[in-house]
Design a protein around this motif. Sequence first.
Motif, PDB file in Angstrom:
ATOM      1  N   GLY A  12      46.804  40.329  38.757  1.00 37.76           N
ATOM      2  CA  GLY A  12      45.856  40.972  37.848  1.00 37.76           C
ATOM      3  C   GLY A  12      46.530  41.468  36.588  1.00 37.76           C
ATOM      4  N   GLU A  13      47.711  42.041  36.726  1.00 43.98           N
ATOM      5  CA  GLU A  13      48.444  42.527  35.558  1.00 43.98           C
ATOM      6  C   GLU A  13      48.915  41.380  34.673  1.00 43.98           C
ATOM      7  OE1 GLU A  13      51.445  45.293  36.856  1.00 43.98           O
ATOM      8  OE2 GLU A  13      49.933  46.706  37.584  1.00 43.98           O
ATOM      9  N   ILE A  14      49.330  40.288  35.277  1.00 44.45           N
ATOM     10  CA  ILE A  14      49.723  39.105  34.499  1.00 44.45           C
ATOM     11  C   ILE A  14      48.519  38.581  33.710  1.00 44.45           C
ATOM     12  CG2 ILE A  14      50.436  36.680  34.678  1.00 44.45           C
ATOM     13  CD1 ILE A  14      52.161  37.595  37.133  1.00 44.45           C
ATOM     14  N   ALA A  15      47.383  38.479  34.391  1.00 46.23           N
ATOM     15  CA  ALA A  15      46.160  37.995  33.730  1.00 46.23           C
ATOM     16  C   ALA A  15      45.732  38.942  32.615  1.00 46.23           C
ATOM     17  CB  ALA A  15      45.034  37.840  34.752  1.00 46.23           C
ATOM     18  N   ALA A  16      45.846  40.254  32.850  1.00 46.44           N
ATOM     19  CA  ALA A  16      45.458  41.241  31.838  1.00 46.44           C
ATOM     20  C   ALA A  16      46.366  41.159  30.614  1.00 46.44           C
ATOM     21  CB  ALA A  16      45.486  42.649  32.438  1.00 46.44           C
ATOM     22  N   GLU A  53      44.631  50.704  32.327  1.00 50.75           N
ATOM     23  CA  GLU A  53      44.650  50.680  33.785  1.00 50.75           C
ATOM     24  C   GLU A  53      44.037  49.355  34.209  1.00 50.75           C
ATOM     25  OE1 GLU A  53      44.994  52.048  37.831  1.00 50.75           O
ATOM     26  OE2 GLU A  53      46.064  52.436  35.960  1.00 50.75           O
ATOM     27  N   VAL A  54      44.747  48.621  35.040  1.00 50.42           N
ATOM     28  CA  VAL A  54      44.275  47.319  35.508  1.00 50.42           C
ATOM     29  C   VAL A  54      43.805  47.470  36.955  1.00 50.42           C
ATOM     30  CG1 VAL A  54      44.879  44.911  35.943  1.00 50.42           C
ATOM     31  CG2 VAL A  54      45.902  46.126  34.000  1.00 50.42           C
ATOM     32  N   LYS A  55      42.577  47.086  37.211  1.00 50.65           N
ATOM     33  CA  LYS A  55      42.027  47.117  38.564  1.00 50.65           C
ATOM     34  C   LYS A  55      41.629  45.698  38.942  1.00 50.65           C
ATOM     35  CE  LYS A  55      42.347  51.328  39.868  1.00 50.65           C
ATOM     36  NZ  LYS A  55      43.256  51.630  40.955  1.00 50.65           N
ATOM     37  N   THR A  56      42.257  45.186  39.978  1.00 50.73           N
ATOM     38  CA  THR A  56      42.034  43.800  40.382  1.00 50.73           C
ATOM     39  C   THR A  56      41.321  43.747  41.726  1.00 50.73           C
ATOM     40  OG1 THR A  56      44.094  43.232  39.259  1.00 50.73           O
ATOM     41  CG2 THR A  56      43.166  41.584  40.751  1.00 50.73           C
ATOM     42  N   GLU A 100      39.055  45.283  34.139  1.00 52.83           N
ATOM     43  CA  GLU A 100      38.584  44.834  35.448  1.00 52.83           C
ATOM     44  C   GLU A 100      38.960  43.367  35.569  1.00 52.83           C
ATOM     45  OE1 GLU A 100      34.470  47.326  36.017  1.00 52.83           O
ATOM     46  OE2 GLU A 100      34.380  45.494  34.821  1.00 52.83           O
ATOM     47  N   VAL A 101      39.747  43.058  36.579  1.00 51.91           N
ATOM     48  CA  VAL A 101      40.197  41.684  36.782  1.00 51.91           C
ATOM     49  C   VAL A 101      39.657  41.216  38.129  1.00 51.91           C
ATOM     50  CG1 VAL A 101      42.188  40.155  36.972  1.00 51.91           C
ATOM     51  CG2 VAL A 101      42.294  42.139  35.450  1.00 51.91           C
ATOM     52  N   TYR A 102      38.971  40.085  38.104  1.00 51.81           N
ATOM     53  CA  TYR A 102      38.427  39.501  39.327  1.00 51.81           C
ATOM     54  C   TYR A 102      39.085  38.151  39.550  1.00 51.81           C
ATOM     55  CZ  TYR A 102      35.061  43.221  38.751  1.00 51.81           C
ATOM     56  OH  TYR A 102      34.482  44.455  38.600  1.00 51.81           O
ATOM     57  N   GLU A 111      42.786  31.756  36.842  1.00 50.48           N
ATOM     58  CA  GLU A 111      41.333  31.616  37.028  1.00 50.48           C
ATOM     59  C   GLU A 111      40.627  32.965  37.052  1.00 50.48           C
ATOM     60  OE1 GLU A 111      42.341  27.883  39.823  1.00 50.48           O
ATOM     61  OE2 GLU A 111      43.289  29.841  39.822  1.00 50.48           O
ATOM     62  N   ALA A 112      41.297  33.999  36.577  1.00 54.84           N
ATOM     63  CA  ALA A 112      40.737  35.350  36.607  1.00 54.84           C
ATOM     64  C   ALA A 112      39.606  35.528  35.596  1.00 54.84           C
ATOM     65  CB  ALA A 112      41.834  36.372  36.326  1.00 54.84           C
ATOM     66  N   LYS A 113      38.651  36.337  35.986  1.00 54.16           N
ATOM     67  CA  LYS A 113      37.579  36.790  35.092  1.00 54.16           C
ATOM     68  C   LYS A 113      37.935  38.231  34.719  1.00 54.16           C
ATOM     69  CE  LYS A 113      32.937  38.430  35.471  1.00 54.16           C
ATOM     70  NZ  LYS A 113      31.907  38.747  36.442  1.00 54.16           N
TER      71      LYS A 113
END
Length: 130
Positions: A12-16, A53-56, A100-102, A111-113
């Motif tokens: 999630g942090e990488i995607a963010a 703040e990253v929430k995955t 918000e990482v999904y 493939e994160a949203k």
Amino acid sequence: MIYTPRQIGQMGEIAACRFLRDKEYNIISVNFTAKTGEIDIVASKGNIVAFCEVKTRKDEKHGLSSEYVSLSKQQKIIKTALLFMKRYKIKNVMRFDVLEVYIPPAKTHREAKINHIKSAFTGDGTPYSF
């Protein structure tokens, strides 16, 4: 492949970070840690320093990721951000964001949203209504 919660958080942090770079933010720090707490990402754009703040999560089935940023977590982020600003003598405008990482099961950070909530809460601890 089944990922551990820690691996999901790291993805999630990488995607963010990738998302923020694509939006022309400069990444100043990742996982800044102090006695007061941790900030997942510190990024800047123009005269703004965003403490993120990253929430995955894998989906929104159990609510939005941003709903898991408690008031006590917000207060820790604020204290840590103030320490960061003082330590590095930064005078820019501060902002507190939530990303918000999904990431669906068996997928990767590619493939994160992502939903970027700018000014998700204020420096005085007043939460934003999600």
